[in-house]
Design a protein around this motif. Structure first.
Motif: not given
Length: 213
Positions: A4-13, A19-20, A28-34, A42-46
């Motif tokens: 949980t802490s790993f996910e939280t820090i990862l997404y906060q960073c 988004e910029r 739900d897809k564990k990815q950033y998408r434009q 897309n950029v996928m976090l695994l």
């Protein structure tokens, strides 16, 4: 460090950074998408959490809707849903010729450093690669420039044969007929599935009569 802490820090960073650049987080897809006019980037976090470390892998790529709408009719094995299929996908490690492995993280400090490296990569190389790769001529080049060699931007080389041929047809590649013979030969060596060649021949027949209008 907990999952949980790993996910939280990862997404906060990473989320404010992506988004910029107009990449939205899809949890739900564990990815950033434009979304683009042609499909998406897309950029996928695994990541995998072990007892003493967490291994983070970043994959990125793009989708061309026109290519995928054709390819998904003929592919015999699909790992993801039709609407989520990438046309190109590569990991940061593979993109850099495996000069470094996936991120091995043991602490919050190391995770923050890894996120800064990810942001630096996309600022310097990654975003430019995505923007240029999504055009049909560049997709044709990346998939078909070296047809006898594995394509580093497609994990499934059988899918590369299908998508490479479709891209060549859509881009009016003058070597289209030659690519048919190359990819027929590659398929014979890539799979023992007796139905694969049948599906590929159906694709070839379809492409000969295909018109985008």
């Amino acid at each position: 460090m907990t999952f949980t802490s790993f996910e939280t820090i990862l997404y906060q960073c990473l989320t404010p950074f992506f988004e910029r650049h107009q990449f939205m987080w899809l949890p739900d897809k564990k990815q950033y998408r434009q979304t683009t006019d042609m499909g998406f980037q897309n950029v996928m976090l695994l990541f995998s959490v072990y007892e003493n470390e967490t291994v983070l892998d970043i994959q990125f790529g793009c989708r061309n809707n026109q290519i995928e709408q054709i390819a998904q009719q003929f592919l015999t094995n699909r790992a993801v849903s039709y609407s989520d299929a990438n046309t190109l996908v590569v990991s940061i490690a593979q993109f850099n010729n495996f000069q470094f492995a996936r991120f091995s993280i043991h602490s919050e400090e190391e995770l923050v450093v890894a996120c800064e490296q990810v942001k630096h990569f996309f600022d310097k190389i990654g975003f430019d690669f995505l923007t240029t790769s999504c055009t049909l001529p560049n997709l044709d080049k990346r998939l078909n420039e070296h047809p006898d060699n594995p394509c580093p931007y497609v994990y499934n080389q059988i899918h590369r044969c299908y998508k490479g041929l479709i891209t060549a047809r859509l881009n009016n590649n003058i070597y289209f007929d030659g690519l048919i013979d190359r990819y027929r030969h590659l398929l014979i060596h890539q799979t023992q599935n007796p139905y694969e060649q049948i599906h590929f021949e159906r694709l070839i027949a379809y492409l000969y009569y295909y018109s985008a209008n």
